[in-house]
Design an enzyme around this catalytic site. Structure first.
Site, PDB file in Angstrom:
ATOM      1  N   SER A 173       0.848  -1.175  -0.187  1.00  0.00           N
ATOM      2  CA  SER A 173       0.235  -0.153   0.007  1.00  0.00           C
ATOM      3  C   SER A 173       0.756   1.434   0.104  1.00  0.00           C
ATOM      4  O   SER A 173       1.610   1.587  -0.885  1.00  0.00           O
ATOM      5  CB  SER A 173      -0.396   0.196   1.328  1.00  0.00           C
ATOM      6  OG  SER A 173      -2.239   1.151   0.967  1.00  0.00           O
ATOM      7  N   ASP A 223      -8.222  -6.515  -4.237  1.00  0.00           N
ATOM      8  CA  ASP A 223      -8.032  -5.242  -3.889  1.00  0.00           C
ATOM      9  C   ASP A 223      -9.361  -4.293  -3.958  1.00  0.00           C
ATOM     10  O   ASP A 223      -9.109  -3.749  -5.093  1.00  0.00           O
ATOM     11  CB  ASP A 223      -6.277  -4.888  -4.119  1.00  0.00           C
ATOM     12  CG  ASP A 223      -5.773  -3.841  -3.269  1.00  0.00           C
ATOM     13  OD1 ASP A 223      -6.688  -2.432  -3.038  1.00  0.00           O
ATOM     14  OD2 ASP A 223      -4.548  -3.833  -3.276  1.00  0.00           O
ATOM     15  N   HIS A 238      -6.801  -5.613  -0.064  1.00  0.00           N
ATOM     16  CA  HIS A 238      -5.724  -5.438   0.144  1.00  0.00           C
ATOM     17  C   HIS A 238      -4.704  -5.674   0.781  1.00  0.00           C
ATOM     18  O   HIS A 238      -4.832  -6.003   2.263  1.00  0.00           O
ATOM     19  CB  HIS A 238      -5.730  -3.587   0.468  1.00  0.00           C
ATOM     20  CG  HIS A 238      -5.372  -2.507   0.248  1.00  0.00           C
ATOM     21  ND1 HIS A 238      -4.334  -2.594  -0.182  1.00  0.00           N
ATOM     22  CD2 HIS A 238      -4.583  -2.112   1.720  1.00  0.00           C
ATOM     23  CE1 HIS A 238      -3.862  -2.108  -0.194  1.00  0.00           C
ATOM     24  NE2 HIS A 238      -3.980  -0.981   1.198  1.00  0.00           N
TER      25      HIS A 238
END
Length: 541
Positions: free
Chosen positions: A197, A434, A471
C-alpha cells in the site's frame, strides 16, 4: 564500557548483548544494561536514542499480537531525528525503530509503512513471509515517516509533506545502515525493502529516488497513483454507492446498505459460475482473470428486487465503479477493476473500504474516514478540510492535486536506470480483489516496463497477481507466501522466481497454489490432489 574505535566498539557491544541473552560471554550484565550501554556508545550525530531494550529469546510477541511466533533475542532501539516545530506550531520529528538480532544473518530489511503513517510499527518484518524477518536473522527498521499521529493533519506543514513523501525514508535508511555497521562491526552484506500500500509506494520511491540503497525490493499493492488516481476512484465509488443507498432513520442515505452482504454474495457466486473453471478447476478462485468476461448485468432483476437478483440501480452502480472514474468529457481518471469473486466474500475487506458498516448517515467506510482525510490533508494543495469525498468534482478537483503529485506518486518512471545499474531486483505482488488500488494499475505499470525493456524485464522485475486476495493480505485466497525468501534467492543466488508457493489461511486452510509471474496463471493439470500446488502449472494465457 570504555570507548573504542567504531568497529571494535560494535563487536564489544554485540558480545555484551549476546551474553545478556544467554550466549557465552564474560561477566554477563543485565539485558537492559547491555543494550542501553551499547546504544549510548553508538550515538550518531543528529540522532537521539529515546529507548533501548534488550529482548531475550522467546519471551515476547510484537505489540498487538496475542498469538503467533515469539521473537528471537534482539536489541530494540527507538530514536528521533530532525526534531523541530512546524509552521503549524506542532512539534515534529522523524521517529524510527531498529531491531538488531543477536543471531544476525548479515542482512538488513526496511519494513515499509502504510495509511497516513505517523506511527512506529514493531520492526519485525511481518510482510510477505510466514513468521518474522527478525526471527530469520534480519536487522529490521521502521519509521513514522516524519510526523506523529495517524491522521493527515501533518499536511498543513510543508516540511512534513516532504518527509512523508521521501525525505524521512532517506534519513532512516542511511541512519539504520550506519547503526547496523556500528553495532555489528561491519555493514550489512545485503539490504532489502518490503512494503504494501503506502509501503508499496515507498518501495517504488526507493527504486527511483534512492536506487543504490537496496539490493531487492518487494512492492505489494503499491500506491503509485494514490494522490491523483486511487483517491479519485474512492470518491467516484463512494458517490456511486451513496446515490443508491436507502435512507435511514434520519432520512439520509446509509452508505453501508447500498449493497447488503447477501448482494455481495450474489455477485461472488455469479463471477465464480462464469469464470472459476477457466483455470482447469472450479475451486473458488478465478486464477485465469484474462479469460473472465463476467457481466454484472446478468444479475439484474426482471421485476422487483428480490434475494436472487440485484436492482437496476445496484447493477448500474457496480458497472460504473468497476469501469473506473472519468470526467465529464469521458477522460479516464483511474483504472478499471477486475471482476474477482473475492470482493463478495465476508473474509475480504471490500465492504470495509467501500461501504463500511455504519447504520447511520455518518459513513465509516475506509474510503470516507481514511482516503477523505488524506485528500483534505495532503493530496490537495493547499490543504482543505472542507473538501468532502461526497462532493468531489471530477472536472475541477483533480487539478488541485497537481502540486503534490510530483513528489508523491511513483507511476511515471519505467526506466529505473539507477536501480538496474546496481543489479537490483523488483518484485511486485497484488491481490486481485484489492478494493483500494486496482490490480490493473500494477499490470499497466508492468506492461510499460515490458514495453521499455522487452524480454530483459524479467531479469530484474516480476509481477505476481494473487487471486481472491484483498488489500495486502486476507480474503478468499492463498495469501500466505514467502516473498522475502524468493527475493533473497533472486538477489543472492541468481534464482529468479519461476513460481512462488502460497498457502491458504482462514478461508482455504491446507490449500496451496503456485503464484505465477505475470502474464502466466496457475492451471490445474487435471489429476492429483487439487489442494496441492504441485499439481498446477504456470501457463501463458
Amino acid at each position: 564500557m570504555k570507548s573504542l574505535p567504531h568497529g571494535k566498539l560494535a563487536i564489544a557491544g554485540t558480545s555484551l548483548f549476546l551474553a545478556a541473552c544467554g550466549a557465552p560471554g564474560p561477566q554477563a550484565p543485565t539485558a537492559a544494561s547491555a543494550c542501553n550501554t551499547a546504544a549510548q556508545q553508538f550515538a550518531v550525530p543528529g540522532v537521539r536514542i529515546t529507548e533501548a531494550e534488550a529482548v531475550a529469546a522467546d519471551t515476547v510477541r510484537p505489540a498487538g499480537q496475542a498469538t503467533g511466533p515469539l521473537l528471537a533475542a534482539h536489541c530494540r532501539l527507538q530514536g528521533r531525528m530532525n526534531e523541530r516545530v512546524g509552521v503549524d506550531g506542532k512539534p515534529y520529528h522523524i521517529g524510527f525503530e531498529l531491531r538488531l538480532p543477536a543471531n544476525w544473518n548479515g542482512r538488513f530489511l526496511y519494513q515499509g509503512g502504510g495509511g497516513n503513517d505517523g506511527i512506529i510499527r514493531p520492526a519485525v518484518g511481518p510482510q510477505a513471509a510466514p513468521g518474522y524477518a527478525l526471527n530469520r536473522g534480519f536487522a529490521v527498521v521502521t519509521t513514522d515517516a516524519g510526523h506523529q499521529g495517524p491522521t493527515a493533519d501533518f499536511g498543513f506543514d510543508p516540511v512534513a509533506r516532504v518527509d512523508n513523501a521521501y525525505n524521512a525514508h532517506d534519513r532512516v535508511a542511511v541512519t539504520a545502515k550506519d547503526l547496523i555497521r556500528r553495532w555489528y562491526g561491519k555493514p550489512a552484506d545485503r539490504s532489502y525493502f518490503i512494503g504494501c500500500s503506502g509501503g508499496g509506494r515507498q518501495a517504488m520511491m526507493f527504486t527511483q529516488r534512492f536506487p543504490s540503497y537496496f539490493d531487492g525490493v518487494i512492492a505489494m499493492a503499491p500506491a503509485m497513483r494514490v494522490s491523483r488516481g486511487a483517491t479519485i476512484a474512492a470518491a467516484w465509488d463512494t458517490q456511486a454507492l451513496a446515490a443508491i443507498a436507502p435512507a435511514g432513520a434520519e432520512g439520509k442515505p446509509v452508505l453501508a446498505n447500498a449493497l447488503t452482504d447477501a448482494d455481495l454474495g450474489l455477485v461472488r457466486n455469479a463471477i465464480l459460475q462464469s469464470c472459476d473453471a477457466q483455470d482447469g478447476l472450479a475451486d473458488g478462485l478465478v486464477s485465469h482473470p484474462a479469460a473472465c468476461k463476467f457481466d454484472v448485468k446478468s444479475l439484474q432483476c426482471t421485476g422487483a428486487k428480490n434475494a436472487t437478483c440485484l436492482s437496476q440501480p445496484q447493477v448500474n452502480a457496480l458497472q460504473k465503479m468497476f469501469a473506473g472514474p472519468v470526467d465529464s468529457a469521458g477522460r479516464k481518471l483511474y483504472f478499471s477493476w477486475p471482476w474477482d469473486p473475492g470482493m463478495g466474500h465476508a473474509a475480504n475487506d471490500w465492504r470495509n473500504w467501500k461501504l463500511g458498516t455504519s447504520q447511520t448517515a455518518v459513513a465509516n467506510s475506509r474510503h470516507v474516514f481514511l482516503m477523505q482525510d488524506a485528500l483534505q490533508g495532503y493530496f490537495v494543495t493547499p490543504p482543505d478540510r472542507s473538501l468532502s469525498i461526497f462532493a468531489f468534482d471530477f472536472d475541477r478537483d483533480p487539478a488541485r492535486m497537481d502540486a503534490h503529485d510530483w513528489m508523491f506518486d511513483t507511476d511515471k518512471d519505467v526506466d529505473l536506470a539507477g536501480f538496474r545499474a546496481r543489479n537490483g531486483k523488483l518484485l511486485f505482488a497484488h491481490g486481485m480483489a484489492d478494493p483500494i488500488f486496482s490490480p490493473h494499475e500494477a499490470i499497466d505499470y508492468y506492461e510499460r516496463l515490458r514495453a521499455r525493456h522487452g524480454a530483459a524485464t524479467a531479469d530484474f522485475s516480476r509481477l505476481f497477481l494473487i487471486p481472491g486476495m484483498g488489500h495486502c493480505s486476507g480474503g478468499a485466497a492463498t495469501d500466505s507466501w514467502d516473498g522475502l525468501g524468493a527475493l533473497v534467492d533472486w538477489v543472492e543466488k541468481g534464482q529468479a522466481p519461476q513460481r512462488i508457493v502460497a498457502t491458504g489461511t482462514s478461508v482455504f486452510p491446507g490449500r496451496s497454489r503456485p503464484l505465477c509471474p505475470y502474464p502466466q496463471y496457475a492451471h490445474y493439470n487435471g489429476s492429483g490432489n487439487p489442494e496441492d500446488a504441485a499439481n498446477f502449472s504456470c501457463r501463458n494465457p
